[in-house]
Every structure is written in structure tokens, then in C-alpha cells.
Design a protein around this motif. Structure first.
Motif, PDB file in Angstrom:
ATOM      1  N   GLN A  85       0.817  -1.201  -0.056  1.00 33.33           N
ATOM      2  CA  GLN A  85       0.053  -0.072   0.072  1.00 33.33           C
ATOM      3  C   GLN A  85       0.880   1.214   0.088  1.00 33.33           C
ATOM      4  O   GLN A  85       0.585   2.126  -0.782  1.00 33.33           O
ATOM      5  N   GLU A  86       1.880   1.220   0.917  1.00 27.11           N
ATOM      6  CA  GLU A  86       2.799   2.437   0.725  1.00 27.11           C
ATOM      7  C   GLU A  86       3.524   2.535  -0.832  1.00 27.11           C
ATOM      8  O   GLU A  86       3.582   3.868  -1.042  1.00 27.11           O
ATOM      9  N   LEU A  87       3.815   1.605  -1.026  1.00 28.74           N
ATOM     10  CA  LEU A  87       4.621   1.927  -2.544  1.00 28.74           C
ATOM     11  C   LEU A  87       3.685   2.192  -3.561  1.00 28.74           C
ATOM     12  O   LEU A  87       4.024   3.469  -4.407  1.00 28.74           O
ATOM     13  N   TRP A  88       2.497   1.468  -3.356  1.00 28.51           N
ATOM     14  CA  TRP A  88       1.465   2.177  -4.291  1.00 28.51           C
ATOM     15  C   TRP A  88       1.064   3.630  -4.249  1.00 28.51           C
ATOM     16  O   TRP A  88       0.730   4.137  -5.472  1.00 28.51           O
ATOM     17  N   GLU A  89       0.930   3.976  -3.130  1.00 30.33           N
ATOM     18  CA  GLU A  89       0.614   5.570  -2.895  1.00 30.33           C
ATOM     19  C   GLU A  89       1.681   6.361  -3.405  1.00 30.33           C
ATOM     20  O   GLU A  89       1.477   7.307  -3.798  1.00 30.33           O
ATOM     21  N   ALA A  90       3.128   5.813  -3.674  1.00 33.16           N
ATOM     22  CA  ALA A  90       3.913   6.811  -3.726  1.00 33.16           C
ATOM     23  C   ALA A  90       4.254   6.568  -5.631  1.00 33.16           C
ATOM     24  O   ALA A  90       4.448   7.974  -5.974  1.00 33.16           O
ATOM     25  N   ILE A  91       4.154   5.363  -6.081  1.00 36.35           N
ATOM     26  CA  ILE A  91       4.558   5.156  -7.618  1.00 36.35           C
ATOM     27  C   ILE A  91       3.249   4.515  -8.487  1.00 36.35           C
ATOM     28  O   ILE A  91       3.390   4.474  -9.292  1.00 36.35           O
ATOM     29  N   GLY A  92       2.009   4.499  -7.915  1.00 41.16           N
ATOM     30  CA  GLY A  92       1.126   3.555  -8.414  1.00 41.16           C
ATOM     31  C   GLY A  92       0.468   4.731  -9.510  1.00 41.16           C
ATOM     32  O   GLY A  92       0.284   5.677  -9.385  1.00 41.16           O
ATOM     33  N   ASP A  93      -0.019   3.773 -10.583  1.00 42.64           N
ATOM     34  CA  ASP A  93      -0.856   4.584 -11.616  1.00 42.64           C
ATOM     35  C   ASP A  93      -1.939   4.174 -11.885  1.00 42.64           C
ATOM     36  O   ASP A  93      -2.509   3.101 -11.714  1.00 42.64           O
ATOM     37  N   SER A  94      -2.878   5.142 -11.911  1.00 35.86           N
ATOM     38  CA  SER A  94      -4.585   4.812 -12.267  1.00 35.86           C
ATOM     39  C   SER A  94      -4.312   4.739 -13.610  1.00 35.86           C
ATOM     40  O   SER A  94      -3.334   4.863 -14.569  1.00 35.86           O
ATOM     41  N   PRO A  95      -5.108   3.966 -14.262  1.00 32.98           N
ATOM     42  CA  PRO A  95      -5.185   3.478 -16.022  1.00 32.98           C
ATOM     43  C   PRO A  95      -5.227   4.692 -16.598  1.00 32.98           C
ATOM     44  O   PRO A  95      -4.430   4.693 -17.615  1.00 32.98           O
ATOM     45  N   ILE A  96      -5.739   5.908 -16.227  1.00 31.90           N
ATOM     46  CA  ILE A  96      -5.670   7.022 -17.161  1.00 31.90           C
ATOM     47  C   ILE A  96      -4.393   7.541 -16.923  1.00 31.90           C
ATOM     48  O   ILE A  96      -3.657   8.046 -18.160  1.00 31.90           O
ATOM     49  N   GLY A  97      -3.555   7.599 -15.849  1.00 36.88           N
ATOM     50  CA  GLY A  97      -2.473   8.045 -15.804  1.00 36.88           C
ATOM     51  C   GLY A  97      -1.547   7.404 -16.248  1.00 36.88           C
ATOM     52  O   GLY A  97      -0.441   7.896 -16.986  1.00 36.88           O
ATOM     53  N   ALA A  98      -1.664   5.901 -16.328  1.00 38.89           N
ATOM     54  CA  ALA A  98      -0.537   5.079 -17.174  1.00 38.89           C
ATOM     55  C   ALA A  98      -0.829   5.323 -18.518  1.00 38.89           C
ATOM     56  O   ALA A  98       0.299   5.526 -19.480  1.00 38.89           O
ATOM     57  N   VAL A  99      -2.055   5.711 -19.107  1.00 37.76           N
ATOM     58  CA  VAL A  99      -1.994   5.772 -20.481  1.00 37.76           C
ATOM     59  C   VAL A  99      -1.404   7.250 -20.797  1.00 37.76           C
ATOM     60  O   VAL A  99      -0.799   7.214 -21.925  1.00 37.76           O
ATOM     61  N   ILE A 100      -1.659   8.160 -20.134  1.00 35.66           N
ATOM     62  CA  ILE A 100      -1.089   9.745 -20.420  1.00 35.66           C
ATOM     63  C   ILE A 100       0.458   9.513 -20.323  1.00 35.66           C
ATOM     64  O   ILE A 100       1.126   9.921 -21.178  1.00 35.66           O
ATOM     65  N   GLY A 101       0.973   8.733 -18.992  1.00 36.06           N
ATOM     66  CA  GLY A 101       2.503   8.375 -19.289  1.00 36.06           C
ATOM     67  C   GLY A 101       3.021   7.917 -20.155  1.00 36.06           C
ATOM     68  O   GLY A 101       4.189   8.187 -20.901  1.00 36.06           O
ATOM     69  N   SER A 102       2.378   6.809 -20.606  1.00 37.51           N
ATOM     70  CA  SER A 102       2.997   6.002 -21.948  1.00 37.51           C
ATOM     71  C   SER A 102       2.803   6.976 -23.069  1.00 37.51           C
ATOM     72  O   SER A 102       3.957   6.761 -23.989  1.00 37.51           O
ATOM     73  N   ALA A 103       1.702   7.768 -23.380  1.00 41.70           N
ATOM     74  CA  ALA A 103       1.502   8.444 -24.581  1.00 41.70           C
ATOM     75  C   ALA A 103       2.585   9.606 -24.617  1.00 41.70           C
ATOM     76  O   ALA A 103       3.406   9.879 -25.591  1.00 41.70           O
ATOM     77  N   LYS A 104       2.971  10.333 -23.248  1.00 38.99           N
ATOM     78  CA  LYS A 104       4.161  11.385 -23.157  1.00 38.99           C
ATOM     79  C   LYS A 104       5.559  10.581 -23.556  1.00 38.99           C
ATOM     80  O   LYS A 104       6.207  11.027 -24.442  1.00 38.99           O
ATOM     81  N   TYR A 105       5.799   9.278 -23.253  1.00 41.68           N
ATOM     82  CA  TYR A 105       6.870   8.619 -23.346  1.00 41.68           C
ATOM     83  C   TYR A 105       7.110   8.365 -25.060  1.00 41.68           C
ATOM     84  O   TYR A 105       8.181   8.701 -25.411  1.00 41.68           O
ATOM     85  N   LEU A 106       6.000   7.817 -25.486  1.00 44.06           N
ATOM     86  CA  LEU A 106       6.047   7.548 -26.872  1.00 44.06           C
ATOM     87  C   LEU A 106       6.365   8.851 -27.748  1.00 44.06           C
ATOM     88  O   LEU A 106       7.026   8.722 -28.915  1.00 44.06           O
TER      89      LEU A 106
END
Length: 440
Positions: free
Chosen positions: A192-213
Motif C-alpha cells: 500500500q505504501e509503495l502504491w501510494e508513492a508510484i502507483g498509476d491509475s489506468p488514465i495516468g498510465a495511458v497519459i504517461g505512456s503517450a508522453k513517453y512515446l
């Protein structure tokens, strides 16, 4: 990776085992027929002409169909329908043009490996022209890319796609009582502690992936984003005094930068002559697609929960070369799209492990050599085939590969819960690079 939970609030996983290889280069290269190492500028040029021909046909077809999107030719139900139809037509054009232009990029990359011709001068001339036309500083990237091949998967020497460590991300120090080093046992409170620090919501992961690409390639070339972290902040491929380069490479970097300035001048001249909208849809958007495919392909070749990363004490060239994956580009969209993806990009994604074992094998010989090498790797139990490459796979890998530990000589990615899918099995005996057993 099977998951279960014990009675003490600790998540336990059954990890896969990665057999860290000690295969001599003599054995890896010896299984490949000598004829497959032969390079031919004429043979390689046929692929350049074919890619250009296909791109030309796509452009002619788009221009021809565009003439029909006109009220005088066809009646559509709403005025905006004509705008939508034209956008759709040119979106299709940019997608396919970008895909086949990536094939040209791949051939330019082969020139940097001296895999296009037996002549170094021919390789560098063709590579400089093709890469400059695609906005790539040829020699600058050729030099750092060679370092990447020499140190693939090395935590402090590899040039790109270097994993973040726990400390890089500012995560809490590992508590051995609550999580083991390998990532097979993690307390629910730590998850739980790690997830709160670096976890991605599905939308956040999509946006992060798109920015990376979309931004990953220019960011890497300009300021070393996602590159080797030991370089000073802002290290650039356009700076001839950058620590990436040796003193004798100064002029090569300058020439590469001049090539990019000529490229930019050509773009501005085209905009002045033909207008921004024409240049934007005909060249600039396909150029962005090329950058996108480049990042997608290379990211997935080197990033996966299956793959190890090495610190100096356990790194060898062979181990780094085999810490990569082949993937069927667009294969997740069916066999036909998988075939098109491989054909358009000259098999760079499907034959990548072989390319790291010997980068001078030209792409048209890499298919047969890959089949042979795969049998060798399979006999040693080494993973070489990843899931098909596409946007869904980028999303999955982006979420599964968050960090590696600061400790350990062979490390695997952990996810946002601190769980790793794999663990290393080190060989009991070492072998020399010559293929002769070394007494211990």
C-alpha cells in the motif's frame, strides 16, 4: 507468476526463474552460417527503394482520394463531414507513411553498425543522408548506440532505458522483515505504501505512456532523458564536448549537428514554398510517427519484467546481448498486421536478440539467423520472445516495470507493489569468452 497470500498479511508470489547465461560468444556465433554475415550495398539499397516506393504510392493515393472530398464531387450530409473525411484520409496516410519511414530509419541504423555495406565510407555516407533526413544526428547517435550495444542491461554503463532504482524514486528503504530483496514476499502494508508513492491509475498510465512515446526520442537526443544517469544533467548528443564522446569524436559530432541544421533548413524552405499545412501533413506528422515507433520498439525490446539488469560484477557482453526480447510488432492486431509491421520496419523488432549478438548481420539475413539462434537459446532455457509489440503492451510494461533495487548484482523490475515476476539463477561455473572452460 502465481500469486497467493499467507496468514500474516504478506503477499507471496511464485516467481519465474531466469537462468543467467554463461554461453561463450564462440558458441553463439558459431551456430550461424558464415553466409549470413555477408553484407551487400546493392541488396540493402533495394529495401531503401522499396520503402520509398511504398511511401510514394501512399502519398499519390492520398492526394488522388483527396480530390473526391469536394461538394462538387460527392454529397455528404453536413459541411463538417468534408473536414472529417479529409482528416481521416490524411491520418491514414501519416500512419502508414510513418511506419514505412521507420523501415528507412532501420536501414540508416544498420549503416551505423557497418551492416549495410562492406565499405565503411558507403555505410557512413548512406547512413548520414538517411538519418539526417529523419532528424537524427547520425554520428552522434551511432557512437552512443555502439556503447549501448557494448553494455546492454548494465546498470551504470548502458546508455538508454536504464531502470530507476528505489533510491532514484525516493521510496522508503526496504525493510527486510516486510519485503524480501527478490520481490517474492511483500507485506500488504508495504504494498500500500509503495502504491501510494508510484502507483498509476489506468488514465495516468495511458497519459504517461503517450508522453513517453511522443516525446521520448527528442528528449533523449537533446537532454539524455531516460539515458544513463551518471552523465551530468542536460547531457546532449549535439554537444561535441559531452562526456558521451571521446575527444577524437569531436568532428563527427559537429558534422552530425550540421546535418540536422541542413534538415531544419530544408523543412523551413519547404514550409515557405508549399505552406505549413502541406508540410505538416505530408512530412511532419509522419516524422512524429517515426519517433513514436522508434521509442515503442526499443522500449519494448529492453524493458519487461522478464528481463534482468546487471551490475558490474555479473555483467558480460553475452549476458547483456541476451537481456533483450524479440517481439512481433503489431502482432497483437492479428497475423496480417504482424506481417505488415515486420515488413515495413525491416524486422527490427522481430530479430532484435540476434541483432545484439551480432549487429553486423544485415536485416535480410537476420530472419534465418534468428531462427537458428532461437533454437540455441531455447536449449539453454533463456527467454527470447516477448508478447507482441503494440500500444497495449507498452501500457502493460509501463505499469509493471517501476523500479529495481539498489542492492543485488542481477536485478529485475518490480511493480508498484514491490513485486517482481522473476528471480535469477546464477550458473555454478563460469566459462571464458573463447569457449574454453576456466578452472576455478
Amino acid at each position: 507468476m502465481a500469486k497467493k497470500a499467507d496468514t500474516k498479511g504478506v503477499a507471496v508470489v511464485e516467481q519465474g526463474v531466469y537462468p543467467v547465461p554463461n554461453i561463450p560468444m564462440k558458441e553463439l556465433l558459431g551456430c550461424i552460417p558464415t553466409r549470413l554475415f555477408q553484407r551487400s550495398a546493392l541488396h540493402g539499397s533495394l529495401y531503401i527503394f522499396w520503402d520509398l516506393f511504398v511511401i510514394g504510392c501512399i502519398w499519390k493515393t492520398a492526394n488522388y482520394l483527396d480530390t473526391f472530398i469536394d461538394p462538387a464531387v460527392i454529397a455528404l450530409p453536413h459541411p463538417y463531414a468534408y473536414t472529417f473525411a479529409r482528416l481521416a484520409l490524411w491520418a491514414v496516410y501519416t500512419f502508414w507513411t510513418g511506419l514505412f519511414a521507420t523501415g528507412i530509419w532501420v536501414i540508416a541504423h544498420e549503416c551505423g553498425h557497418q551492416a549495410f555495406s562492406e565499405s565503411k565510407a558507403v555505410n557512413n555516407t548512406v547512413g548520414f543522408i538517411l538519418h539526417s533526413a529523419l532528424g537524427v544526428p547520425y554520428h552522434s547517435w551511432r557512437i552512443t548506440h555502439a556503447k549501448h550495444h557494448a553494455s546492454t542491461g548494465h546498470m551504470t554503463q548502458d546508455q538508454v532505458f536504464v531502470p530507476h532504482t528505489r533510491s532514484d524514486l525516493g521510496l522508503p528503504a526496504r525493510n527486510p522483515e516486510k519485503e524480501d530483496l527478490l520481490g517474492s514476499r511483500v507485506a500488504e502494508s508495504v504494498k500500500q505504501e509503495l502504491w501510494e508513492a508510484i502507483g498509476d491509475s489506468p488514465i495516468g498510465a495511458v497519459i504517461g505512456s503517450a508522453k513517453y512515446l511522443l516525446g521520448g526520442w527528442p528528449s533523449y537526443i537533446l537532454v539524455n532523458a531516460s539515458g544513463q544517469k551518471r552523465y551530468p544533467k542536460g547531457t546532449s548528443h549535439f554537444n561535441p564536448t559531452s562526456p558521451m564522446f571521446a575527444a577524437h569524436q569531436y568532428n563527427s559530432v559537429v558534422v552530425s549537428t550540421i546535418g540536422i541544421l541542413i534538415w531544419l533548413g530544408g523543412i523551413f524552405a519547404a514550409i515557405y514554398t508549399y505552406g505549413f499545412s502541406t508540410v505538416f501533413r505530408v512530412y511532419l506528422v509522419p516524422y512524429l510517427w517515426v519517433n513514436h515507433w522508434l521509442v515503442l520498439i526499443t522500449f519494448l525490446q529492453h524493458t519487461d519484467p522478464l528481463l534482468p539488469h546487471y551490475r558490474a560484477s555479473e555483467f558480460t557482453f553475452q549476458r547483456g546481448a541476451l537481456a533483450t526480447l524479440n517481439r512481433s510488432l503489431l502482432g497483437d492486431c492479428g497475423k496480417l498486421m504482424g506481417w505488415i509491421g515486420a515488413h515495413a520496419t525491416n524486422g527490427i523488432s522481430e530479430t532484435h536478440v540476434l541483432h545484439h549478438v551480432c549487429s553486423k548481420i544485415p536485416h535480410y539475413n537476420a530472419w534465418e539467423a534468428t531462427d537458428i539462434l532461437n533454437k540455441k537459446l531455447e536449449s539453454h532455457g533463456i527467454p527470447y520472445e516477448g508478447r507482441p509489440g503494440g500500444w497495449a503492451e507498452v501500457y502493460r510494461v509501463f505499469r509493471e516495470c517501476k523500479f529495481v533495487e539498489d542492492e543485488g548484482d542481477v536485478v529485475f523490475f518490480k511493480n508498484a507493489y514491490g513485486i517482481a515476476q522473476m528471480r535469477a539463477q546464477l550458473p555454478e561455473e563460469a566459462a571464458s569468452d573463447s569457449g574454453i572452460e576456466v578452472e576455478k
